[in-house]
Design a protein around this motif. Structure first.
Motif, PDB file in Angstrom:
ATOM      1  N   LEU A 284     -51.897  34.098 -36.046  1.00 39.40           N
ATOM      2  CA  LEU A 284     -50.760  32.999 -36.362  1.00 39.40           C
ATOM      3  C   LEU A 284     -50.282  32.719 -37.734  1.00 39.40           C
ATOM      4  CD1 LEU A 284     -52.797  30.607 -33.732  1.00 39.40           C
ATOM      5  CD2 LEU A 284     -50.776  31.986 -33.466  1.00 39.40           C
ATOM      6  N   ALA A 285     -51.268  32.907 -38.607  1.00 39.36           N
ATOM      7  CA  ALA A 285     -50.983  32.617 -39.951  1.00 39.36           C
ATOM      8  C   ALA A 285     -50.046  33.607 -40.527  1.00 39.36           C
ATOM      9  CB  ALA A 285     -52.217  32.647 -40.940  1.00 39.36           C
ATOM     10  N   ASP A 286     -50.003  34.971 -40.364  1.00 42.84           N
ATOM     11  CA  ASP A 286     -49.341  35.846 -40.434  1.00 42.84           C
ATOM     12  C   ASP A 286     -47.908  35.942 -39.898  1.00 42.84           C
ATOM     13  OD1 ASP A 286     -49.159  38.720 -41.805  1.00 42.84           O
ATOM     14  OD2 ASP A 286     -48.401  39.289 -39.756  1.00 42.84           O
ATOM     15  N   CYS A 287     -47.868  35.299 -38.853  1.00 45.51           N
ATOM     16  CA  CYS A 287     -46.442  35.068 -38.104  1.00 45.51           C
ATOM     17  C   CYS A 287     -45.732  34.080 -39.160  1.00 45.51           C
ATOM     18  CB  CYS A 287     -46.616  34.330 -36.629  1.00 45.51           C
ATOM     19  SG  CYS A 287     -47.249  35.476 -35.673  1.00 45.51           S
ATOM     20  N   VAL A 288     -46.403  33.110 -39.396  1.00 48.19           N
ATOM     21  CA  VAL A 288     -45.909  31.924 -40.563  1.00 48.19           C
ATOM     22  C   VAL A 288     -45.370  32.735 -41.690  1.00 48.19           C
ATOM     23  CG1 VAL A 288     -45.970  29.758 -41.696  1.00 48.19           C
ATOM     24  CG2 VAL A 288     -47.018  30.168 -39.458  1.00 48.19           C
ATOM     25  N   LEU A 289     -46.143  33.469 -42.492  1.00 44.39           N
ATOM     26  CA  LEU A 289     -46.056  34.341 -43.756  1.00 44.39           C
ATOM     27  C   LEU A 289     -44.773  35.027 -43.717  1.00 44.39           C
ATOM     28  CD1 LEU A 289     -49.853  34.871 -45.032  1.00 44.39           C
ATOM     29  CD2 LEU A 289     -47.982  32.784 -45.845  1.00 44.39           C
ATOM     30  N   VAL A 290     -44.899  35.791 -42.425  1.00 43.64           N
ATOM     31  CA  VAL A 290     -43.774  36.809 -42.167  1.00 43.64           C
ATOM     32  C   VAL A 290     -42.342  36.137 -42.248  1.00 43.64           C
ATOM     33  CG1 VAL A 290     -42.975  38.197 -40.470  1.00 43.64           C
ATOM     34  CG2 VAL A 290     -45.145  38.674 -41.363  1.00 43.64           C
ATOM     35  N   GLY A 291     -42.357  34.971 -41.502  1.00 41.69           N
ATOM     36  CA  GLY A 291     -41.309  34.299 -41.280  1.00 41.69           C
ATOM     37  C   GLY A 291     -40.766  33.605 -42.570  1.00 41.69           C
ATOM     38  N   ILE A 292     -41.465  33.155 -43.163  1.00 45.12           N
ATOM     39  CA  ILE A 292     -41.135  32.375 -44.578  1.00 45.12           C
ATOM     40  C   ILE A 292     -40.558  33.485 -45.636  1.00 45.12           C
ATOM     41  CG2 ILE A 292     -42.048  31.431 -46.732  1.00 45.12           C
ATOM     42  CD1 ILE A 292     -44.081  30.253 -45.051  1.00 45.12           C
ATOM     43  N   GLY A 293     -41.035  34.763 -45.557  1.00 45.08           N
ATOM     44  CA  GLY A 293     -40.595  35.842 -46.131  1.00 45.08           C
ATOM     45  C   GLY A 293     -39.256  36.175 -45.846  1.00 45.08           C
ATOM     46  N   LEU A 294     -39.144  36.105 -44.532  1.00 46.54           N
ATOM     47  CA  LEU A 294     -37.758  36.585 -43.827  1.00 46.54           C
ATOM     48  C   LEU A 294     -36.756  35.639 -44.227  1.00 46.54           C
ATOM     49  CD1 LEU A 294     -38.787  38.177 -40.449  1.00 46.54           C
ATOM     50  CD2 LEU A 294     -38.031  39.482 -42.496  1.00 46.54           C
ATOM     51  N   THR A 295     -37.003  34.543 -44.272  1.00 46.44           N
ATOM     52  CA  THR A 295     -36.104  33.085 -44.819  1.00 46.44           C
ATOM     53  C   THR A 295     -35.676  33.386 -46.401  1.00 46.44           C
ATOM     54  OG1 THR A 295     -37.773  31.852 -45.400  1.00 46.44           O
ATOM     55  CG2 THR A 295     -37.100  31.618 -43.270  1.00 46.44           C
ATOM     56  N   TYR A 296     -36.565  34.049 -46.973  1.00 48.94           N
ATOM     57  CA  TYR A 296     -36.218  34.273 -48.285  1.00 48.94           C
ATOM     58  C   TYR A 296     -35.220  35.441 -48.443  1.00 48.94           C
ATOM     59  CZ  TYR A 296     -39.542  31.233 -50.631  1.00 48.94           C
ATOM     60  OH  TYR A 296     -40.288  29.997 -50.998  1.00 48.94           O
ATOM     61  N   LEU A 297     -35.428  36.475 -47.437  1.00 50.46           N
ATOM     62  CA  LEU A 297     -34.610  37.647 -47.331  1.00 50.46           C
ATOM     63  C   LEU A 297     -33.274  37.142 -47.035  1.00 50.46           C
ATOM     64  CD1 LEU A 297     -34.767  40.643 -47.692  1.00 50.46           C
ATOM     65  CD2 LEU A 297     -35.281  40.660 -45.177  1.00 50.46           C
TER      66      LEU A 297
ATOM     67  N   ARG B 210     -35.090  23.743 -48.163  1.00 51.45           N
ATOM     68  CA  ARG B 210     -36.381  23.089 -48.559  1.00 51.45           C
ATOM     69  C   ARG B 210     -37.728  23.817 -47.947  1.00 51.45           C
ATOM     70  NH1 ARG B 210     -33.894  16.816 -48.490  1.00 51.45           N
ATOM     71  NH2 ARG B 210     -33.261  16.990 -50.659  1.00 51.45           N
ATOM     72  N   ILE B 211     -38.928  23.429 -48.537  1.00 52.01           N
ATOM     73  CA  ILE B 211     -39.984  24.221 -47.985  1.00 52.01           C
ATOM     74  C   ILE B 211     -40.478  23.869 -46.460  1.00 52.01           C
ATOM     75  CG2 ILE B 211     -41.642  22.535 -48.877  1.00 52.01           C
ATOM     76  CD1 ILE B 211     -41.982  26.196 -48.801  1.00 52.01           C
ATOM     77  N   GLU B 212     -40.117  22.634 -46.300  1.00 52.47           N
ATOM     78  CA  GLU B 212     -40.384  22.251 -44.762  1.00 52.47           C
ATOM     79  C   GLU B 212     -39.174  22.720 -43.950  1.00 52.47           C
ATOM     80  OE1 GLU B 212     -38.154  18.660 -46.446  1.00 52.47           O
ATOM     81  OE2 GLU B 212     -39.473  20.061 -47.281  1.00 52.47           O
ATOM     82  N   GLU B 213     -38.278  23.223 -44.275  1.00 51.28           N
ATOM     83  CA  GLU B 213     -37.429  24.120 -43.521  1.00 51.28           C
ATOM     84  C   GLU B 213     -37.641  25.482 -43.429  1.00 51.28           C
ATOM     85  OE1 GLU B 213     -32.787  22.271 -43.703  1.00 51.28           O
ATOM     86  OE2 GLU B 213     -33.733  22.948 -45.636  1.00 51.28           O
ATOM     87  N   ARG B 214     -38.345  26.036 -44.688  1.00 48.53           N
ATOM     88  CA  ARG B 214     -38.523  27.111 -44.567  1.00 48.53           C
ATOM     89  C   ARG B 214     -39.843  27.563 -43.616  1.00 48.53           C
ATOM     90  NH1 ARG B 214     -36.348  30.375 -47.956  1.00 48.53           N
ATOM     91  NH2 ARG B 214     -35.733  28.959 -49.505  1.00 48.53           N
ATOM     92  N   VAL B 215     -40.734  26.416 -43.650  1.00 48.24           N
ATOM     93  CA  VAL B 215     -42.031  26.784 -42.995  1.00 48.24           C
ATOM     94  C   VAL B 215     -41.752  26.593 -41.365  1.00 48.24           C
ATOM     95  CG1 VAL B 215     -44.171  25.825 -42.370  1.00 48.24           C
ATOM     96  CG2 VAL B 215     -43.612  26.044 -44.843  1.00 48.24           C
TER      97      VAL B 215
ATOM     98  N   ALA C 101     -41.958  26.235 -56.944  1.00 48.69           N
ATOM     99  CA  ALA C 101     -41.044  24.856 -57.146  1.00 48.69           C
ATOM    100  C   ALA C 101     -40.723  24.240 -56.085  1.00 48.69           C
ATOM    101  CB  ALA C 101     -39.934  25.513 -58.033  1.00 48.69           C
ATOM    102  N   GLU C 102     -40.491  25.074 -54.865  1.00 52.79           N
ATOM    103  CA  GLU C 102     -40.331  24.329 -53.555  1.00 52.79           C
ATOM    104  C   GLU C 102     -41.191  23.422 -53.247  1.00 52.79           C
ATOM    105  OE1 GLU C 102     -37.405  27.577 -51.912  1.00 52.79           O
ATOM    106  OE2 GLU C 102     -39.587  27.851 -51.128  1.00 52.79           O
ATOM    107  N   CYS C 103     -42.648  23.666 -53.441  1.00 54.62           N
ATOM    108  CA  CYS C 103     -43.893  23.003 -52.912  1.00 54.62           C
ATOM    109  C   CYS C 103     -44.035  21.437 -53.764  1.00 54.62           C
ATOM    110  CB  CYS C 103     -45.163  23.755 -52.990  1.00 54.62           C
ATOM    111  SG  CYS C 103     -45.213  24.828 -51.670  1.00 54.62           S
ATOM    112  N   ARG C 104     -43.587  21.814 -55.118  1.00 57.37           N
ATOM    113  CA  ARG C 104     -43.446  20.875 -55.954  1.00 57.37           C
ATOM    114  C   ARG C 104     -42.516  19.603 -55.820  1.00 57.37           C
ATOM    115  NH1 ARG C 104     -44.985  24.871 -59.599  1.00 57.37           N
ATOM    116  NH2 ARG C 104     -42.835  25.099 -60.315  1.00 57.37           N
ATOM    117  N   ASP C 105     -41.150  20.114 -55.368  1.00 55.76           N
ATOM    118  CA  ASP C 105     -40.260  19.373 -54.931  1.00 55.76           C
ATOM    119  C   ASP C 105     -40.390  18.602 -53.791  1.00 55.76           C
ATOM    120  OD1 ASP C 105     -37.102  18.851 -54.969  1.00 55.76           O
ATOM    121  OD2 ASP C 105     -37.644  19.664 -52.950  1.00 55.76           O
ATOM    122  N   PHE C 106     -41.238  19.191 -52.798  1.00 56.41           N
ATOM    123  CA  PHE C 106     -41.609  18.649 -51.494  1.00 56.41           C
ATOM    124  C   PHE C 106     -42.651  17.385 -51.808  1.00 56.41           C
ATOM    125  CE2 PHE C 106     -44.536  17.571 -47.962  1.00 56.41           C
ATOM    126  CZ  PHE C 106     -43.623  17.398 -47.202  1.00 56.41           C
TER     127      PHE C 106
END
Length: 640
Positions: free
Chosen positions: A9-22, A28-33, A87-92
């Motif tokens: 499950l954690a890998d799903c989240v990490l993979v998805g966050i990486g793909l949003t950067y792609l 914002r970080i909440e959207e990315r997660v 930086a996104e986490c600090r912004d949150f």
């Protein structure tokens, strides 16, 4: 929770966050997660299915390999993201520390998510409960009915090597005409260390946890308003028509104490021609593909809007790929996502929309052809002499379309229209983009493509309610901003929109309402299903009774001659009556049984309580077959 399940499950989240950067989209970080959790689930599921199909089975090493491949694909996005996420986490954190009245403060998201997660956890925790002597109880109608089909599909992937996917509940149907993505994910969780029951619960929970944040954040991004985001979540998740009027009749009969033991559902009442069930109890919980499809539809709308706004070729291509891969997750959300995208492309007159259209069509066509219902004839709805959207025998109320929608949606559709007509209620691009949504309401009122009952067309309407909830929320928020009279009017309208749905959710979280929990499988039945799973060849064909609660296909995924008629009829298997007659013949050992056993390639026969209810001849099978399993009321015979 098992360690390997948590890691997956954690890998799903990490993979998805990486793909949003792609995608290159600034989030914002909440959207990315939130978006990443859904996109990552999609990516890991697809890579896992491709790997399992290539190998011919789903195993632990296959799941690990799929997770690593998906992670490697997302690494190209993380190459950029690793320099931004801090930086996104600090912004949150900075935004969270500001006064809650500030529009950038994400506190409403946290406040909204906490009770949503609590309710989700409570409902899913009641889905399956331990019964006596190893049996299983269903804690809700959804897990007693619809989830049994999902158990069978998931088990066919996890334990019956169902690659390429075929329909395990009807022998000879060489493809699975169902959006099975979330059930394959449940199979991955099963093989990662959970049970078949746990796989369904956790896969539903994972996507349910993501849904509320996704809907809220989409509302905030499209309307630049936290109030719209919050209101849209409440309007959609508590959606219900005018069924709440029946509640006050029930109060008059039984007093206010009925609130502790509600006598009925208020968003589903066939006799009253109320069919648009609450989104949670009638869709997100029982219809598991909606958990993936609704979030993906919302994310796609945002990505298409941002691609149109920015002109990013990379973003156009990314959203095209996502839409193209949606059919196996939820065909109805896919249909709206593709249709809206193509309409917007035509209206925009910009060549970059081809970067969306080409991958969307190229990827979706093979999947859509594979999972389309077996009977896809177009039927023109003409229920003029009976209740709208139902056969005449189902209701005494002979509604026309306008009466039907007044019963089922109340003022919802009027408020949708008001949002589009009330000047400056919505941003201009959202206003013009929302107009084609009405097509998905109008056309299915008169044309049916899906087989089986007319009310199956309601599956097309729910995505309209989902996107429409954003428009309705915008109207309510604007109405509340014009003074006390506006606030009173907004609250009254909100009550009419949501009270019926709130009652049904309240009923769903009551663990002892009416007949629930209800036995779904005895200890002997569970033992039979697990024995079949562990001791018979994956391609075995079983002759069983055809009730929906049969534990053998649910736990083993083995191919059966015929299963529950309601399920396979919905998928377009129109000869299910004759199939069941054939199964009765073989179970009863009647004339022609030997030839039929050869025709269907039957390897095993189950004799249990369900088979006894359909007339099995125990004497015949005791003489004809070889008993290979016997416990309590269940015996499994190998066909000699």
């Amino acid at each position: 929770m098992k360690l390997w399940v948590a890691l997956l499950l954690a890998d799903c989240v990490l993979v998805g966050i990486g793909l949003t950067y792609l995608t290159g989209l600034k989030l914002r970080i909440e959207e990315r997660v939130a978006y990443g959790a859904v996109i990552g689930f999609m990516a890991v599921t697809l890579v896992g299915y491709a790997a399992a199909w290539a190998v011919g089975r789903l195993t632990g090493p296959v799941i690990v390999a799929a997770a690593l491949v998906a992670t490697a694909i997302s690494a190209t996005g993380w190459w950029t993201g690793i320099r931004q996420i801090g930086a996104e986490c600090r912004d949150f954190r900075r935004r969270l520390m500001r006064p809650i009245s500030r529009p950038e403060n994400p506190a409403p998201l946290l406040i909204l998510t906490a009770p949503a997660w609590a309710i989700t956890t409570w409902i899913l925790n009641q889905a399956y409960l331990p019964g006596g002597s190893g049996g299983v109880l269903a804690g809700h109608l959804s897990s007693w009915t619809d989830w049994q089909a999902h158990l069978t599909y998931a088990s066919s992937f996890a334990h019956a090597e169902n690659f390429p996917p075929e329909l395990p509940t009807a022998f000879g149907v060489d493809r699975l005409p169902y959006h099975f993505g979330i059930d394959f994910f449940a199979a991955m969780l099963d093989r990662a260390g959970l049970s078949a029951f746990g796989g369904l619960e956790v896969s539903s929970g994972y996507l349910a946890f993501a849904f509320v944040p996704v809907l809220y954040l989409v509302g905030v991004r499209l309307f630049s308003s936290r109030a719209v985001g919050v209101t849209a979540v409440l309007v959609f998740t508590l959606f219900g028509g005018l069924g709440w009027l029946r509640f006050f009749g029930d109060v008059a009969d039984g007093g206010w104490s009925i609130i502790w033991d509600l006598p009925t559902d208020y968003t589903r009442h066939h006799a009253g021609n109320i069919l648009m069930e609450n989104a949670v109890t009638g869709n997100l919980f029982p219809q598991r593909p909606t958990l993936a499809g609704f979030s993906l539809l919302l994310i796609v709308v945002v990505l298409m809007r941002e691609a149109h706004k920015s002109g990013s070729r990379r973003l156009f291509a990314a959203v095209g790929v996502i839409v193209g891969l949606m059919p196996i997750f939820h065909v109805y959300s896919f249909g709206m996502a593709l249709g809206l995208g193509l309409i917007w492309a035509v209206l925009a007159h910009r060549w970059k929309w081809l970067l969306f259209a080409l991958p969307a069509l190229a990827f979706s066509l093979p999947a859509a052809l594979w999972i389309k219902p077996l009977n896809t004839e177009i039927v023109w709805e003409t229920w003029v002499d009976g209740p709208w959207m139902q056969p005449p025998s189902y209701s005494v109320d002979h509604d026309n379309p306008f009466e039907f929608w007044w019963r089922n949606a109340g003022v919802f559709l009027l408020l949708m229209l008001a949002a589009q007509l009330w000047w400056r209620t919505m941003p201009r691009v959202v206003l013009w983009g929302s107009i084609p949504v009405w097509l998905w309401l109008i056309v299915p009122n008169f044309v049916r493509v899906a087989p089986s009952h007319p009310w199956n067309n309601t599956h097309w309407f729910v995505p309209v309610i989902l996107l429409g909830s954003l428009l309705v929320a915008a109207v309510l928020v604007r109405l509340a901003s014009i003074g006390w009279l506006g606030i009173v009017a907004a609250v009254a309208l909100f009550f009419t929109l949501t009270f019926a749905g709130a009652l049904d959710i309240w009923k769903a979280v009551d663990p002892e309402v009416n007949v629930w929990p209800h036995p779904i499988a005895s200890g002997d039945g569970v033992a039979a299903g697990e024995w079949v799973r562990d001791n018979t060849p994956p391609d075995s064909v079983f002759l069983i009774g055809f009730e929906h609660t049969h534990p053998v296909p649910a736990l083993s995924g083995r191919q059966t001659v015929v299963g529950f008629g309601g399920w396979i009829n919905d998928l377009g298997v129109t000869d299910w009556h004759s199939r069941q007659h054939t199964a009765r013949t073989m179970l009863g050992g009647l004339e022609g049984t030997e030839n039929l056993l050869d025709d269907y390639g039957v390897d095993y026969v189950v004799v249990g309580p369900i088979e006894r209810r359909v007339g099995v001849s125990e004497q015949f099978w005791a003489a004809r077959g070889t008993p290979v399993f016997a416990q309590g009321s269940y015996t499994v015979y190998e066909v000699n």
